[in-house]
Design a protein around this motif. Structure first.
Motif, short mmCIF file in Angstrom:
data_model
loop_
_atom_site.label_atom_id
_atom_site.label_comp_id
_atom_site.label_asym_id
_atom_site.label_seq_id
_atom_site.Cartn_x
_atom_site.Cartn_y
_atom_site.Cartn_z
N ASP A 79 -12.01 26.54 -46.62
CA ASP A 79 -13.37 26.52 -46.13
C ASP A 79 -13.35 27.24 -44.78
O ASP A 79 -12.30 27.27 -44.13
CB ASP A 79 -13.74 25.02 -45.98
CG ASP A 79 -14.91 24.72 -45.10
OD1 ASP A 79 -16.01 25.01 -45.51
OD2 ASP A 79 -14.70 24.17 -44.00
N TYR A 103 -19.02 35.23 -41.22
CA TYR A 103 -17.66 35.51 -41.69
C TYR A 103 -17.69 35.95 -43.13
O TYR A 103 -18.65 35.66 -43.86
CB TYR A 103 -16.77 34.26 -41.56
CG TYR A 103 -17.38 33.03 -42.18
CD1 TYR A 103 -18.17 32.18 -41.41
CD2 TYR A 103 -17.22 32.74 -43.54
CE1 TYR A 103 -18.77 31.05 -41.97
CE2 TYR A 103 -17.81 31.61 -44.10
CZ TYR A 103 -18.59 30.78 -43.31
OH TYR A 103 -19.18 29.68 -43.87
N GLU A 127 -22.67 30.30 -39.48
CA GLU A 127 -22.75 28.99 -38.84
C GLU A 127 -23.63 29.15 -37.60
O GLU A 127 -23.43 30.09 -36.82
CB GLU A 127 -21.36 28.47 -38.42
CG GLU A 127 -20.27 28.49 -39.48
CD GLU A 127 -20.52 27.61 -40.71
OE1 GLU A 127 -21.40 26.73 -40.67
OE2 GLU A 127 -19.82 27.83 -41.72
N HIS A 268 -20.36 19.54 -52.70
CA HIS A 268 -18.95 19.21 -52.94
C HIS A 268 -18.17 18.83 -51.69
O HIS A 268 -17.02 18.44 -51.78
CB HIS A 268 -18.27 20.40 -53.63
CG HIS A 268 -18.28 21.63 -52.76
ND1 HIS A 268 -17.13 22.22 -52.33
CD2 HIS A 268 -19.30 22.32 -52.22
CE1 HIS A 268 -17.46 23.25 -51.57
NE2 HIS A 268 -18.76 23.34 -51.50
N TYR A 271 -18.79 16.66 -45.25
CA TYR A 271 -19.07 16.62 -43.81
C TYR A 271 -20.56 16.76 -43.51
O TYR A 271 -20.98 16.75 -42.36
CB TYR A 271 -18.27 17.63 -43.00
CG TYR A 271 -18.22 19.07 -43.49
CD1 TYR A 271 -19.36 19.80 -43.74
CD2 TYR A 271 -16.98 19.70 -43.67
CE1 TYR A 271 -19.30 21.12 -44.16
CE2 TYR A 271 -16.90 21.01 -44.08
CZ TYR A 271 -18.07 21.71 -44.34
OH TYR A 271 -17.99 23.01 -44.75
N TYR A 272 -21.38 16.90 -44.54
CA TYR A 272 -22.80 17.09 -44.28
C TYR A 272 -23.47 15.81 -43.80
O TYR A 272 -23.14 14.72 -44.26
CB TYR A 272 -23.51 17.61 -45.53
CG TYR A 272 -23.04 19.00 -45.90
CD1 TYR A 272 -23.31 20.07 -45.07
CD2 TYR A 272 -22.31 19.22 -47.06
CE1 TYR A 272 -22.86 21.34 -45.38
CE2 TYR A 272 -21.85 20.49 -47.38
CZ TYR A 272 -22.13 21.55 -46.52
OH TYR A 272 -21.67 22.80 -46.82
N GLY A 291 -25.09 24.99 -48.45
CA GLY A 291 -24.85 24.74 -47.04
C GLY A 291 -25.66 23.57 -46.55
O GLY A 291 -26.25 22.83 -47.34
N GLY A 292 -25.70 23.42 -45.22
CA GLY A 292 -26.45 22.31 -44.67
C GLY A 292 -25.97 21.96 -43.28
O GLY A 292 -25.14 22.65 -42.69
N GLY A 309 -25.18 25.69 -41.45
CA GLY A 309 -24.74 26.99 -41.93
C GLY A 309 -24.74 27.04 -43.43
O GLY A 309 -25.11 26.06 -44.10
N1 HIS Z 1 -18.35 25.72 -45.85
C1 HIS Z 1 -19.32 25.36 -46.86
C2 HIS Z 1 -20.60 26.13 -46.70
C3 HIS Z 1 -21.20 25.85 -45.37
C4 HIS Z 1 -21.19 26.62 -44.27
N2 HIS Z 1 -21.81 25.92 -43.31
C5 HIS Z 1 -22.17 24.79 -43.77
N3 HIS Z 1 -21.81 24.70 -45.05
C6 HIS Z 1 -18.74 25.64 -48.26
O1 HIS Z 1 -17.67 26.19 -48.37
O2 HIS Z 1 -19.37 25.33 -49.23
#
Ligand code: HIS
Length: 391
Positions: A79, A103, A127, A268, A271-272, A291-292, A309
């Motif tokens: 991630d 990114y 983000e 999935h 951390y949201y 996202g969220g 993000g």
């Molecule tokens: N990192 C999350 C997507 C995300 C970015 N920022 C917040 N959420 C994912 O891999 O699904």
């Protein structure tokens, strides 16, 4: 099949036609997020398991782990959100918030044998760190719609939910373990099993109805007053008020048309903490972006800040764009076929054309076993043949 042709589970090759297409899309997306003021960042493929690996909140079994020479456990990043939280709290700790970063990286999530799902895939994401207002949620959702458009996807839908609404509803009606099972069914969008499971729980008829009602809380903003009716919980009501506020912002941003409220939405990663969303291409049965808001992750790295993000899976985006037709020969370059005695002329011609932006392949005839078959692939062939060559 000989082992030398095999790849580890979930690994795929990208051949030139698809590579070109992906680069073009990446470029269009990066230009778009650049226009919204997001600056690109790169972080390493390997991170410490104990810090970023854990913060990523991806199932432990999905992590690729290895050891460094000191015996520390490392992970291939699953991630990008957690590595960015690390960077924002360390090398960028003096940068004033809010920060807008983007990114595009390969991510690694190990897969079970069945499933045939990719274990390495490219994700583009952004983000927005340090803005707790609903305008930040609105901005990333609007940015997601405009990046998908910039990539050429005209038909897509976005579903918007809220972690706190669902948590409050479950907390009022069921135990933590039951809530986890329910969440799992909703994550899998397995609504039949969800209902069957609710039916066999030892609960009052009202509680069962509330849990089943949750499933119908999907649609336009008119589901929000409906959602209010099934709970008096303050947090749940605050969550709904946030979505209302968000809706107004998204209307002002001009992106409310492709949106839907979906209070069943479970992602999935856990951390949201607030508004969450998922994007679907019309032709695909699974989400290509999600996202969220995650307001507690940055605090784990010592710089508490709210953040939101999204991430877009580029392979699934390509699929939604219908560009997975496989490798085809691209007739986009010109072939200069030369013989040794005319190589200087051939080079001059190639340089001239390359300077004008044309893609030129220079090929000595002596290096090609079947000149006719080889030349077939090119839209234009220029020959600098020697005296003894047949044209
Ligand atoms: N990192 C999350 C997507 C995300 C970015 N920022 C917040 N959420 C994912 O891999 O699904």
């Amino acid at each position: 099949m000989p082992l030398m042709f095999e790849k580890p589970l979930g690994m795929v090759d990208t051949l030139p036609a698809l590579y070109d297409r992906a680069s073009e899309i990446r470029h269009n997306i990066e230009q778009e997020t650049g226009r919204w003021g997001y600056r690109a960042i790169q972080t390493p493929s390997l991170e410490y398991y104990e810090t970023v690996g854990e913060a990523s909140a991806i199932h432990d079994q999905q992590l690729f782990k290895l050891l460094d020479r000191e015996g520390q456990t490392l992970v291939l990043r699953p991630d990008m959100t957690a590595p960015i939280a690390r960077v924002v709290s360390s090398s960028m700790k003096n940068e004033p918030l809010p920060l807008r970063l983007s990114y595009c990286n390969a991510l690694y999530r190990s897969q079970q044998k069945e499933g045939g799902v990719r274990a390495e895939f490219e994700q583009f994401g952004v983000e927005l760190v340090g803005d707790a207002s609903m305008n930040a949620d609105g901005e990333v959702i609007a940015l997601l719609t405009s990046t998908l458009r910039a990539a050429g996807l005209s038909a897509f839908r976005l579903a918007v939910g809220h972690v706190k609404y669902m948590n409050a509803l479950f907390k009022e009606n069921v135990s933590q373990e039951t809530a986890n099972v329910l969440r799992r069914y909703l994550y899998e969008k397995n609504y039949v099993s969800y209902r069957q499971y609710v039916d066999q729980l030892q609960l009052s008829a009202e509680a069962k109805n509330r849990l089943k009602h949750l499933q119908r809380l999907r649609g336009g903003p008119e589901v929000l007053p409906e959602a209010k009716k099934i709970t008096d919980n303050r947090e749940a009501h605050e969550a709904l008020a946030e979505i209302e506020d968000l809706w107004e912002i998204l209307e002002d941003l001009g992106v409310s048309e492709s949106l839907q409220v979906d209070l069943n939405l479970v992602l999935h990663i856990d951390y949201y903490t607030g508004v969450v969303f998922e994007g679907y291409g019309d032709s695909l049965g699974f989400p290509l972006a999600s996202g969220g808001r995650y307001d507690e992750l940055l605090g784990k790295f010592g710089r508490p800040a709210s953040a939101t993000g999204f991430g877009i899976r580029l392979d699934w985006l390509l699929e939604a764009l219908n560009h997975f037709e496989g490798e085809t020969l691209v007739r986009h370059s010109t072939l200069i076929l030369f013989s040794k005695e005319r190589q200087r002329e051939a080079v001059q011609e190639a340089n001239k054309r390359r300077q004008n932006g044309e893609a030129i392949i220079m090929q000595n005839r002596a290096g090609v076993p079947d000149v006719a078959a080889f030349a077939e692939k090119y839209k234009e062939v220029i020959s600098f043949a020697g005296e003894t060559d047949d044209e």
